[in-house]
Design a protein around this motif. Sequence first.
Motif, PDB file in Angstrom:
ATOM      1  N   GLU A 163       0.847  -1.194   0.000  1.00 19.07           N
ATOM      2  CA  GLU A 163       0.000   0.000   0.000  1.00 19.07           C
ATOM      3  C   GLU A 163       0.881   1.242   0.000  1.00 19.07           C
ATOM      4  O   GLU A 163       2.016   1.220   0.474  1.00 19.07           O
ATOM      5  CB  GLU A 163      -0.954   0.014   1.198  1.00 19.07           C
ATOM      6  CG  GLU A 163      -0.285   0.200   2.537  1.00 19.07           C
ATOM      7  CD  GLU A 163      -1.307   0.313   3.659  1.00 19.07           C
ATOM      8  OE1 GLU A 163      -2.507   0.391   3.362  1.00 19.07           O
ATOM      9  OE2 GLU A 163      -0.891   0.319   4.830  1.00 19.07           O
ATOM     10  N   VAL A 164       0.320   2.310  -0.511  1.00 17.45           N
ATOM     11  CA  VAL A 164       1.040   3.579  -0.575  1.00 17.45           C
ATOM     12  C   VAL A 164       0.935   4.274   0.782  1.00 17.45           C
ATOM     13  O   VAL A 164      -0.159   4.469   1.298  1.00 17.45           O
ATOM     14  CB  VAL A 164       0.451   4.490  -1.676  1.00 17.45           C
ATOM     15  CG1 VAL A 164       1.132   5.859  -1.672  1.00 17.45           C
ATOM     16  CG2 VAL A 164       0.588   3.828  -3.036  1.00 17.45           C
ATOM     17  N   PHE A 165       2.097   4.619   1.360  1.00 22.87           N
ATOM     18  CA  PHE A 165       2.073   5.388   2.614  1.00 22.87           C
ATOM     19  C   PHE A 165       2.618   6.802   2.423  1.00 22.87           C
ATOM     20  O   PHE A 165       2.527   7.623   3.331  1.00 22.87           O
ATOM     21  CB  PHE A 165       2.855   4.679   3.730  1.00 22.87           C
ATOM     22  CG  PHE A 165       4.338   4.507   3.452  1.00 22.87           C
ATOM     23  CD1 PHE A 165       5.213   5.573   3.507  1.00 22.87           C
ATOM     24  CD2 PHE A 165       4.846   3.254   3.155  1.00 22.87           C
ATOM     25  CE1 PHE A 165       6.566   5.412   3.254  1.00 22.87           C
ATOM     26  CE2 PHE A 165       6.204   3.076   2.899  1.00 22.87           C
ATOM     27  CZ  PHE A 165       7.062   4.161   2.948  1.00 22.87           C
ATOM     28  N   HIS A 166       3.192   7.048   1.258  1.00 29.24           N
ATOM     29  CA  HIS A 166       3.822   8.348   1.003  1.00 29.24           C
ATOM     30  C   HIS A 166       3.447   8.795  -0.399  1.00 29.24           C
ATOM     31  O   HIS A 166       3.584   8.032  -1.351  1.00 29.24           O
ATOM     32  CB  HIS A 166       5.345   8.208   1.118  1.00 29.24           C
ATOM     33  CG  HIS A 166       6.121   9.435   0.725  1.00 29.24           C
ATOM     34  ND1 HIS A 166       6.747  10.251   1.648  1.00 29.24           N
ATOM     35  CD2 HIS A 166       6.397   9.975  -0.484  1.00 29.24           C
ATOM     36  CE1 HIS A 166       7.353  11.236   1.014  1.00 29.24           C
ATOM     37  NE2 HIS A 166       7.164  11.102  -0.280  1.00 29.24           N
ATOM     38  N   TYR A 167       2.970  10.024  -0.500  1.00 29.20           N
ATOM     39  CA  TYR A 167       2.713  10.612  -1.818  1.00 29.20           C
ATOM     40  C   TYR A 167       3.225  12.041  -1.782  1.00 29.20           C
ATOM     41  O   TYR A 167       2.915  12.801  -0.848  1.00 29.20           O
ATOM     42  CB  TYR A 167       1.224  10.602  -2.163  1.00 29.20           C
ATOM     43  CG  TYR A 167       0.936  11.332  -3.460  1.00 29.20           C
ATOM     44  CD1 TYR A 167       1.009  10.670  -4.681  1.00 29.20           C
ATOM     45  CD2 TYR A 167       0.637  12.693  -3.461  1.00 29.20           C
ATOM     46  CE1 TYR A 167       0.779  11.345  -5.870  1.00 29.20           C
ATOM     47  CE2 TYR A 167       0.404  13.372  -4.642  1.00 29.20           C
ATOM     48  CZ  TYR A 167       0.477  12.698  -5.851  1.00 29.20           C
ATOM     49  OH  TYR A 167       0.264  13.378  -7.015  1.00 29.20           O
ATOM     50  N   SER A 174      -1.933  13.994   3.164  1.00 29.27           N
ATOM     51  CA  SER A 174      -2.094  13.860   1.717  1.00 29.27           C
ATOM     52  C   SER A 174      -3.559  13.633   1.388  1.00 29.27           C
ATOM     53  O   SER A 174      -4.106  12.568   1.703  1.00 29.27           O
ATOM     54  CB  SER A 174      -1.266  12.676   1.190  1.00 29.27           C
ATOM     55  OG  SER A 174      -1.692  12.365  -0.133  1.00 29.27           O
ATOM     56  N   ILE A 213      -3.851  10.354  -1.053  1.00 31.27           N
ATOM     57  CA  ILE A 213      -3.964   8.986  -0.521  1.00 31.27           C
ATOM     58  C   ILE A 213      -4.762   8.974   0.783  1.00 31.27           C
ATOM     59  O   ILE A 213      -4.895   7.936   1.417  1.00 31.27           O
ATOM     60  CB  ILE A 213      -2.572   8.335  -0.324  1.00 31.27           C
ATOM     61  CG1 ILE A 213      -1.697   9.137   0.646  1.00 31.27           C
ATOM     62  CG2 ILE A 213      -1.881   8.164  -1.668  1.00 31.27           C
ATOM     63  CD1 ILE A 213      -0.394   8.425   1.014  1.00 31.27           C
ATOM     64  N   LYS A 259      -4.166  10.122   3.785  1.00 30.99           N
ATOM     65  CA  LYS A 259      -3.408   9.634   4.938  1.00 30.99           C
ATOM     66  C   LYS A 259      -2.533  10.753   5.500  1.00 30.99           C
ATOM     67  O   LYS A 259      -2.049  11.611   4.753  1.00 30.99           O
ATOM     68  CB  LYS A 259      -2.483   8.480   4.524  1.00 30.99           C
ATOM     69  CG  LYS A 259      -3.209   7.179   4.309  1.00 30.99           C
ATOM     70  CD  LYS A 259      -2.262   6.071   3.922  1.00 30.99           C
ATOM     71  CE  LYS A 259      -3.054   4.784   3.705  1.00 30.99           C
ATOM     72  NZ  LYS A 259      -2.383   3.851   2.850  1.00 30.99           N
ATOM     73  N   MET A 319       0.996  11.691   6.803  1.00 32.45           N
ATOM     74  CA  MET A 319       2.317  11.162   6.440  1.00 32.45           C
ATOM     75  C   MET A 319       3.391  11.780   7.333  1.00 32.45           C
ATOM     76  O   MET A 319       3.264  12.934   7.750  1.00 32.45           O
ATOM     77  CB  MET A 319       2.646  11.509   4.979  1.00 32.45           C
ATOM     78  CG  MET A 319       1.636  11.000   3.972  1.00 32.45           C
ATOM     79  SD  MET A 319       2.111  11.406   2.282  1.00 32.45           S
ATOM     80  CE  MET A 319       1.856  13.178   2.265  1.00 32.45           C
ATOM     81  N   TRP A 364       7.159  12.806   6.981  1.00 28.80           N
ATOM     82  CA  TRP A 364       8.182  12.977   5.940  1.00 28.80           C
ATOM     83  C   TRP A 364       9.594  13.055   6.521  1.00 28.80           C
ATOM     84  O   TRP A 364      10.571  12.982   5.789  1.00 28.80           O
ATOM     85  CB  TRP A 364       7.883  14.235   5.116  1.00 28.80           C
ATOM     86  CG  TRP A 364       6.824  14.021   4.074  1.00 28.80           C
ATOM     87  CD1 TRP A 364       6.121  12.871   3.829  1.00 28.80           C
ATOM     88  CD2 TRP A 364       6.346  14.984   3.112  1.00 28.80           C
ATOM     89  NE1 TRP A 364       5.245  13.053   2.780  1.00 28.80           N
ATOM     90  CE2 TRP A 364       5.356  14.331   2.325  1.00 28.80           C
ATOM     91  CE3 TRP A 364       6.658  16.311   2.848  1.00 28.80           C
ATOM     92  CZ2 TRP A 364       4.692  14.989   1.281  1.00 28.80           C
ATOM     93  CZ3 TRP A 364       5.980  16.963   1.813  1.00 28.80           C
ATOM     94  CH2 TRP A 364       5.023  16.303   1.039  1.00 28.80           C
TER      95      TRP A 364
END
Lengths: 393, 150
Positions: free
Chosen positions: A184-188, B42, B45, B47, B49, B51
């Motif tokens: 799954e994507v956790f960072h975009y 974000s 998505i 969510k 995040m 970074w």
Amino acid sequence: MPSRDTETWQRAPAVPDTHYVSGLVYSDPEIFEEERSKIFGKVWALACHESELPKKFDFRTIDYAGTPIIVTRGGDGRVRSFVNVCSHRGAKLVNEVSGNTRRFICFYHQWAYDSEGACVGIPQPDAYNETGLRAEDCGLREVRTDSKYGLIFINLSDEAPTLNEFIGDALEPLSPMLTGTELEVFHYQRSEINANWKAWMETNLDTYHGLMHVLLRKTQVNSSREITLFLGGHAATGGSGQKYGDYGNWAAREESLALPGIGANEMKNGDLFPNFTILCRGTVIRIDTVTPISPHRLLVECRGLGVKGESESDRHQRIEHHNQYWGFAGRNWPEDAVAAERCEATFGSGAARHQIIAREENLRGNDDGMLRGFYAEWSRMMGRPANNPFNRS
Amino acid sequence: MFSDQAIREVIYRACLALDAEEFETFMALCSPDFNYRLTVFSPEIRKDMTWLEQDYAGMKALLEMVPQHMTRPGSLKRHVSVYLIDRDGETATVTSSFIVIATDGNGKSSVFVTGNYYDDIDCSGDQPLLRSRRAHLETRDLGTGTHMPI
């Protein structure tokens, strides 16, 4: 060695035609417009990852090379894509970047569309009786959509080969990492950068530029890297070891966190022509897509992927590994961006005439083979040689 | 307990130190149990995040390596407004807003990022110290990015 005068500076490098690129491919507006139609209008491009549309009626919107797109999972579970334009007055239909809805309703005059693109609502329809306009003729423009290994791709062309034909075997080296566990994507993260889109792609294809990154100089074992070229300008690399403990206060990565089919301290990459890269650093995956905005500006979107349902501590560690290179204050990412902008500063103005891609190491180490493969495909699709796109003598 | 002004000053001094890339000065304003987290939401998505996340040792090591990197040309300037100071025993919880201005090598300035700081200040010693900082970004497009924490 002597410096060069105007004539010798403009002269083609003394290497085979396939081993250098004209600066015009980065700056000429005619070439840029052709790229959008001849390349981006015909290839399969990543729209998003399956995990971004987990539920029925979830949607994502993207801008793909100037075309706004809706990607949505229908009530039947199938993912479809549409040009994000209302059939009525041409307004952008969906403005949110993500959401969940059974009906896309245009804000302007309330025309409505279902998740299969059918026009299912026209307010005050009787006024169209005179002209015979029917809702069934006003559906959204569907865009071909298919997926592989959890990656959802779109293609603006109705005639292009299938996704499987397009990719061929190019993602096979990465298939254990992409399919061995649910991701799954956790960072975009997206960034617009002042550079031609190919300059960003080159930072993924040019292994020689690792010399720019102090982190890679300290940690990466390049001598064992193996490069594989595929039909269609795609490529893959593997066999490159990583000594993470040689940078700052970092430590070697625990094997227990390794993704299927790769060691925790190993790296494998895959590139799909023209704008897609997967970088797998043993414990974590990054996916890059780059999209042209203008000859001198690009959009890069980066996704970080981890294992769906993993423990909080494993996810925390995976995010840390991701961020070491590609997060905010990541050690690599800003340097690639600066490199792309520095090339723009010279190719954009015409000061730089050519780019040399002539390293030959039998597809090992820092061979420029991936760059040559990219520009061979670019030349084929554009119908122009990348070293001399206007056939000037 | 320190005055509100003394608490504001540790935040302002931390910004000045990071602006000037005076890393030892910045670390001297942090307590040994310092924790830093840079977060952003974000909508793509859907969510939250993280970074960047570092403890004291990690932040010190990260900053010490910055001079070896090919960083973006020019400088960053953190403009901070302290909005709220709430006290609980020997800890002050501070909410601030920040705008970071990037000035390139030709002297042209533009907004790089904006967001809020959520800081815990340790007031138990001789001077107030940053014990934890969460920098939450509104900005999600980073342009060419940076090697520096915000």
